[in-house]
Each structure stands twice: as structure tokens, then as C-alpha cells.
Design a protein around this motif. Structure first.
Motif, PDB file in Angstrom:
ATOM      1  N   GLY A  94       0.813  -1.209   0.000  1.00 41.21           N
ATOM      2  CA  GLY A  94       0.000   0.000   0.000  1.00 41.21           C
ATOM      3  C   GLY A  94       0.842   1.252   0.000  1.00 41.21           C
ATOM      4  N   GLY A  95       0.295   2.316  -0.563  1.00 41.53           N
ATOM      5  CA  GLY A  95       1.014   3.575  -0.664  1.00 41.53           C
ATOM      6  C   GLY A  95       0.470   4.624   0.285  1.00 41.53           C
ATOM      7  N   SER A  96       1.094   5.798   0.239  1.00 37.71           N
ATOM      8  CA  SER A  96       0.758   6.879   1.167  1.00 37.71           C
ATOM      9  C   SER A  96       0.450   8.147   0.396  1.00 37.71           C
ATOM     10  CB  SER A  96       1.926   7.117   2.125  1.00 37.71           C
ATOM     11  OG  SER A  96       1.687   8.230   2.956  1.00 37.71           O
ATOM     12  N   ALA A  97      -0.811   8.537   0.391  1.00 36.47           N
ATOM     13  CA  ALA A  97      -1.256   9.765  -0.266  1.00 36.47           C
ATOM     14  C   ALA A  97      -1.461  10.839   0.792  1.00 36.47           C
ATOM     15  CB  ALA A  97      -2.547   9.517  -1.031  1.00 36.47           C
ATOM     16  N   ARG A  98      -0.906  12.041   0.533  1.00 41.17           N
ATOM     17  CA  ARG A  98      -1.022  13.150   1.491  1.00 41.17           C
ATOM     18  C   ARG A  98      -1.414  14.420   0.743  1.00 41.17           C
ATOM     19  NH1 ARG A  98       1.999  11.888   6.256  1.00 41.17           N
ATOM     20  NH2 ARG A  98       1.020  13.794   7.091  1.00 41.17           N
ATOM     21  N   VAL A  99      -2.177  15.283   1.426  1.00 42.86           N
ATOM     22  CA  VAL A  99      -2.614  16.537   0.823  1.00 42.86           C
ATOM     23  C   VAL A  99      -2.441  17.650   1.842  1.00 42.86           C
ATOM     24  CG1 VAL A  99      -5.045  16.270   1.482  1.00 42.86           C
ATOM     25  CG2 VAL A  99      -4.443  17.609  -0.563  1.00 42.86           C
ATOM     26  N   VAL A 100      -2.123  18.849   1.394  1.00 45.55           N
ATOM     27  CA  VAL A 100      -1.838  19.951   2.310  1.00 45.55           C
ATOM     28  C   VAL A 100      -3.063  20.305   3.145  1.00 45.55           C
ATOM     29  CG1 VAL A 100      -1.234  22.402   2.433  1.00 45.55           C
ATOM     30  CG2 VAL A 100       0.033  20.888   0.890  1.00 45.55           C
ATOM     31  N   THR A 101      -4.207  20.495   2.501  1.00 43.16           N
ATOM     32  CA  THR A 101      -5.437  20.844   3.230  1.00 43.16           C
ATOM     33  C   THR A 101      -6.501  19.807   2.899  1.00 43.16           C
ATOM     34  OG1 THR A 101      -4.880  23.189   3.037  1.00 43.16           O
ATOM     35  CG2 THR A 101      -7.145  22.644   3.643  1.00 43.16           C
ATOM     36  N   PRO A 102      -6.671  18.814   3.757  1.00 46.81           N
ATOM     37  CA  PRO A 102      -7.649  17.754   3.472  1.00 46.81           C
ATOM     38  C   PRO A 102      -9.080  18.283   3.508  1.00 46.81           C
ATOM     39  CG  PRO A 102      -6.069  17.074   5.156  1.00 46.81           C
ATOM     40  CD  PRO A 102      -5.904  18.549   4.971  1.00 46.81           C
ATOM     41  N   THR A 103      -9.904  17.731   2.625  1.00 43.85           N
ATOM     42  CA  THR A 103     -11.335  18.024   2.608  1.00 43.85           C
ATOM     43  C   THR A 103     -12.076  16.747   2.276  1.00 43.85           C
ATOM     44  OG1 THR A 103     -11.325  18.603   0.258  1.00 43.85           O
ATOM     45  CG2 THR A 103     -10.944  20.391   1.824  1.00 43.85           C
ATOM     46  N   PRO A 104     -13.378  16.685   2.507  1.00 43.82           N
ATOM     47  CA  PRO A 104     -14.133  15.492   2.136  1.00 43.82           C
ATOM     48  C   PRO A 104     -14.125  15.276   0.626  1.00 43.82           C
ATOM     49  CG  PRO A 104     -15.372  16.854   3.675  1.00 43.82           C
ATOM     50  CD  PRO A 104     -14.203  17.674   3.222  1.00 43.82           C
TER      51      PRO A 104
END
Length: 631
Positions: free
Chosen positions: A619-629
């Protein structure tokens, strides 16, 4: 009619088909620093304690920039760079350097790769070719055993050797990218990974298993055995692995720049490791010596390339040109698929056309693709819509054609379905290993980096440069082993071996729509191709398009290689078309998984869908600066 199976079923099947478990993460704790070139690795077993890696998310949504890779530590580091004002290039290099710590058997400064960049300010896509090169003294018969006159066995002679080591291009790629598009120095980009190497990371099941799988090879070299087989065993899952030698190497590069790698003491140490591999007295492996010289590193350059460009259903598709074959093969296959109304087909018909288009593009790849410094690659012809229309004539909507098939004739085509001229024979056996790595980065300004990097075999050549903490590649095994003047991938001094790496960016009306790439050796091409095909032609969401089970048809045999879940879902649908499937892992690569992609999709108002594999390779790792639904 539209496709019948819901995409959620495809994703569920993909999840069920994969087998890897825990994945690496970071749980930082203070650790003693080490002097340069000291003995290395994890804590003694008497002091070991188990730690739990932080959870990864395969899909996140939000705004402000994103990073996605196979590793939680690497994605976290890239995201931190974005949050502290770095741009996509700064974050991509920081992420790649971290992958060199936590994914050392798939990437690192001992290897090379390809980087594709979208500049939001200019709207232009540019690329860097950081592929390894053959030494200037490498003979055409380098892969022929002088004792027998026959080609070396691929395993173990070529894989575990000095003769397979090409001039590494990763450090030059990082510097070139930062010079062109970055805002930070190489030293600043390396700082988080340097800290990670010194403090250590939590060993996951994949890392542990890769060391176990390479035990015989790693035991063949003194520094490799000392680093990865402390006490004769692979690092245990849940323990903390440290690499202070690599931290010191990163510190050297931070202080002295690329000169330290290509023109310094480290250069001589790399050359010595290739020409006189540091083997143990007990190994039975032959370990052929290589031909690398200091001048080969001094002359190395990461090359700016013009990206490949094609259009697919209204999207501009940009990829990596030769020496990679990825952009050309993905682009040609999409051009062929564009000749058919795929969205109106059911599953069997759609996938039949996907497999047939793949085989045709691979046939042309084998016949024409190579290093453009040595081979006149007919890029315009291979990406011509007229050529694609004529190649599409080979596809019978009801029946698979015989494979391997010949390449198309790039010197004579008119885009009609008459008696098209046949090109050269195009059957090929690829030896590119599945263990590479890929990352995707976007920043708040709209800049995008898609970067695929590798050291080839899982564990590369097996040779850790003594006291430096990194493995050297075995990329030259991507050349055809027997010299043939007609082969575009023949061995030549100074040449870059053909690659399948396919970092790809799609634009819609000049703005990013989708960026994606994958590891997977020769299956990289079809992983990227099938994900685009799933997303655009089959109407899947990005997470479902990426998670869906995969198959590859590379024109090698009549059977297509497929993941078990693909066979379970589609074998019956494809059987009436004469499509035959064989499980992935039966041949080179020994894994039932195909690819391990990362991707970012760009929606209205800066909304980002950030995706990594849910289970493949842990599995990989996804990241975002400002998470939203979602949505």
C-alpha cells in the motif's frame, strides 16, 4: 452498452488479490549519531523493541498541494516541504531522497530515472533523462562469459555483478531539476532524508522480505552484509533501521554538491566497487567485474529531453521520450484505442481491444525504441494518428491476432485498412525488474512533478559502496544481452539502455488533469496505460482506476500476464475473443502484482484527488496539504 461491473467491485477484487502487509512508517526517536564510514544499521537485538508504523491512506482529497508515494515517511517529508513554502520540485527531490532511505532496494543515489515537470507559469511540460549510461570501455560482448562463449546467466551472474552497473544519474537529475524549477538548494532538499537515515525508520514486512529474498546476494558483499544482515538475519518487522553512512553521504552531497559524487573521493570508491567488487571470502557467486572508470562519472550529464506528446479523447498526453520507451508506447497504444468506441463496449470487448492495442505498441517499441544518441527513433511516426489508424486495422473486434506480431512499417503507411506493409520482427524478452518506485507531487501554484526512479533489480547489483550506505544499480541488464546491429537496444559504450519507465502528465485545455506513474519493469507501460484507459474510457473514478486488477500484453507470447483478480473477473469475458491469460509471477519478477502506481487528479477550483495503491507492495501513502471530504 456501458460497462457492467461497478468500479467498487474492481477495487475490492484488487484488494483481495494482493498479499503484502505492513508498510514502513516513521515513529521518530532520538538515536546516537555515527562517524563517517562506521559500521552500521539497526540496534543490537538485546535493545530491540517493536514499533508500529503510522497508518497510511491510499486516497485523500483536498487542496493546496499533494504528495503520493509508496512510503509514509517519504510522503510525509514531501508534504512538510510543501507546507513550509517549497514548490513541487523541492518536495519531489526531498521525497525521492527519503525513498532512498526507506526504499533502498528500489531506488537511491546509486541508480537513475526520469522526471516529468509541468510549469504552471508557462504551461509547458519538460522532462529530464537521468538514465544510467554504459561505461566508455564497455565492449559489445560484455555479457558473454569468456570461459564458455555463451551469454552469462541472467541470475546470478549478470544481476549480481559489477558488469551490470551503469553510471548513476540520480544525483545529477536532482541537481538539474532544482536548478531549472526548484527554490531550494540540494542540501536543503536532502536535509529531511539525512535526518531520517540517521534517526531510522520502522521496518515493515516488505523491507524485511526483500532482505530475506536477497540474502544470498547480500551475503556476497562485505559492506552489504554488514548493513542489511546484522547477525546474519534480515531486520525484524517493527524494529528501527538506521543508516548513518547514508546520512553522512547525503551530508557530503549537501556540502560539496554533485562534484562530490561525480569528481571526488566518492567517485573513486564507486569505481573501485564496480571494478573490484568487495566480495566476501565465503560467497560462491561469480560476480563478474565491471568496466566503470572515473572519467565515465565525470562526463555524465542528466539530459533535458523533449517530452512525447499525443492527444487522447481531448486530453494532451505528455510522457518521457527515448531513452525511455514509456511515452512512445503509452501514447501509441492510446492513439490506437482512440480509433474505437470503447465507452460503449462491455467489459470483454473493451479489454480485448486494450490487450490488442498494447501488443501492437509493444511490437513497435521492440523494433524502434532506443537511446536517441545511438538510434534514429521515429518518434513522429510512432505517435502519428495516421500510423495509429493503420495499426488499429490489425485488431479484429471478435478475435485476438497471433502473437508475437511484427512491428508496423514506419516508412510506409497511409492510415487505411488495406494491405499494410509489415515492419521488422518484434518479439522481445524484457529483463527489467519490477522493483522501481514512483512519486507524484503537485503544489499550490499548480506545478506538477511526476518522477520514476530505480536501481533496477530488487537490491540492484547487490553492491553497497563501502562506508557510503547505498546500493549500486544493475541497470545495464536492460540492454539486449547479445549484440545485434539491427537491435535498437544493443550494447554500446556510453549508451543508455532502453527503459519502460512512464511518468505521464495529461492536460485538459492546457491545465493539469491527471499525473501518474508506476514501477513494474516492462509492466510500467501497461500499468499507466490501463489506469488512463480505466479512468477515461471505462469511466472509473481515479481511486478505482488505480486499484482495479491489471493485465499486460507485451507481444511476447499469445498469453497475457494478469493478476489473479483480473483472471477471476474477466477470463470468461475474454475467452470468446481467444484471449488467454496466465498469472503474473510465473515469469520474471516472481510477484502476482503488476505495478504500484501513484496519481493525482486535478478538479475544478484546485480540488485534488490524491491516490496511491491500496494494497500492492504494502500500500502507498497519499497526502494533501489541506484535506477536505471527497467531492
Amino acid at each position: 452498452m456501458r460497462l457492467t461491473r461497478p468500479t467498487s467491485a474492481l477495487a475490492a477484487a484488487a484488494l483481495a488479490a494482493t498479499t503484502l502487509g505492513l508498510v514502513a512508517g516513521q515513529a521518530e526517536s532520538a538515536g546516537a549519531t555515527r562517524g563517517t564510514h562506521g559500521p552500521v544499521a539497526q540496534r543490537p537485538s538485546s535493545q530491540e523493541h517493536r514499533e508500529t508504523p503510522p497508518p497510511k491512506k491510499a486516497t485523500v482529497y483536498g487542496r493546496g498541494g499533494a504528495v503520493t508515494s509508496v512510503d509514509a515517511d517519504a510522503s510525509r517529508i514531501g508534504l512538510r516541504v510543501l507546507r513550509h513554502g517549497g514548490n513541487a520540485t523541492d518536495a519531489a527531490i526531498a521525497t525521492a531522497a527519503a525513498l532512498g532511505v526507506t526504499e533502498p532496494f528500489s531506488s537511491g543515489i546509486g541508480g537513475g530515472g526520469y522526471l516529468v515537470h509541468y510549469d504552471a507559469g508557462t504551461g509547458k511540460v519538460r522532462t529530464i533523462d537521468g538514465r544510467e549510461t554504459a561505461p566508455s570501455a564497455m565492449p559489445h560482448d560484455a555479457f558473454i562469459d569468456p570461459k564458455t562463449g555463451e551469454p552469462y546467466n541472467f541470475t546470478p551472474e549478470l544481476v549480481t555483478s559489477g558488469v551490470s552497473v551503469g553510471v548513476p544519474g540520480t544525483v545529477a537529475t536532482w541537481q538539474r531539476a532544482l536548478d531549472r524549477w526548484g527554490t531550494r538548494s540540494l542540501g536543503e532538499a536532502l536535509a529531511p532524508a539525512r535526518k531520517l537515515a540517521r534517526r531510522g525508520f520502522v521496518v515493515d514486512r516488505t523491507f524485511h522480505q526483500q532482505v530475506r529474498d536477497n540474502k544470498v546476494r547480500f551475503e556476497a558483499f562485505r559492506p552489504t552484509k554488514r548493513l542489511y544482515l546484522k547477525g546474519g538475519h534480515a531486520p525484524k518487522v517493527g524494529t528501527r533501521f538506521r543508516n548513518p553512512d547514508l546520512a553522512d553521504t547525503y551530508r557530503l552531497l549537501a556540502r560539496r554538491g554533485t562534484k562530490a559524487f561525480y569528481r571526488g573521493t566518492l567517485t573513486d570508491e564507486i569505481v573501485r566497487s564496480v571494478r573490484r567488487p568487495p566480495t566476501t571470502r565465503t560467497t560462491d557467486l561469480p560476480v563478474p567485474r565491471g568496466f566503470l572508470r572515473a572519467g565515465d562519472l565525470a562526463r555524465y550529464r542528466a539530459v533535458d529531453r523533449r517530452p512525447t506528446h499525443s492527444d487522447f479523447r481531448g486530453y494532451d498526453v505528455y510522457g518521457m521520450g527515448p531513452s525511455s520507451s514509456g511515452g512512445l508506447t503509452v501514447g501509441e497504444a492510446l492513439n490506437i484505442l482512440e480509433q474505437f468506441p470503447i465507452s460503449s463496449m462491455d467489459d470483454g470487448a473493451a479489454l480485448h481491444h486494450y490487450l490488442e492495442a498494447s501488443a501492437l505498441a509493444y511490437a513497435d517499441r521492440a523494433a524502434y525504441d532506443g537511446d536517441p544518441r545511438f538510434v534514429d527513433v521515429p518518434t513522429k511516426d510512432l505517435l502519428s494518428d495516421r500510423f495509429a489508424r493503420e495499426r488499429a486495422c490489425r485488431i479484429d473486434p471478435d478475435k485476438a491476432f497471433k502473437k508475437p506480431t511484427k512491428a508496423g512499417d514506419v516508412t510506409s503507411y497511409d492510415g487505411t485498412c488495406g494491405a499494410a506493409a509489415a515492419g521488422p520482427s518484434a518479439a522481445t524478452t524484457d529483463t527489467e525488474n519490477v522493483e522501481t518506485t514512483n512519486l507524484t507531487v503537485a503544489d499550490k501554484h499548480g506545478n506538477v512533478v511526476e518522477y520514476t526512479l530505480t536501481i533496477e533489480q530488487t537490491g540492484g547489483s547487490g553492491i553497497v559502496v563501502p562506508g557510503r550506505g547505498f546500493l549500486l544499480n544493475n541497470e545495464l541488464t536492460d540492454f539486449s544481452p547479445v549484440y545485434d546491429k539491427a537491435d535498437p537496444n544493443r550494447i554500446e559504450p556510453g549508451k543508455r539502455p532502453r527503459s519502460s519507465m512512464s511518468p505521464t502528465i495529461l492536460l485538459e485545455d492546457g491545465k493539469p488533469f491527471l499525473a501518474l506513474g508506476s514501477p513494474g519493469g516492462s509492466t510500467i507501460i501497461t500499468t499507466v496505460l490501463q489506469t488512463i484507459f480505466n479512468r477515461i474510457d471505462r469511466g472509473m473514478s481515479l481511486p478505482d482506476a488505480l486499484a482495479a486488477p491489471r493485465a499486460q500484453q507485451s507481444n511476447a507470447t499469445q498469453k497475457s500476464v494478469a493478476e489473479p483478480a483480473f483472471i477471476d473477473l474477466y477470463a470468461d469475458d475474454l475467452r470468446p475473443y481467444g484471449q488467454r491469460l496466465t498469472p503474473a509471477g510465473d515469469g520474471f519478477g516472481s510477484t502476482s502484482e503488476i505495478g504500484a502506481a501513484t496519481a493525482v487528479e486535478f478538479g475544478p477550483g484546485g480540488f485534488l484527488t490524491v491516490a496511491a495503491e491500496p494494497t500492492r507492495r504494502g500500500g502507498g501513502s497519499a497526502r494533501v496539504v489541506t484535506p477536505t471530504p471527497a467531492g
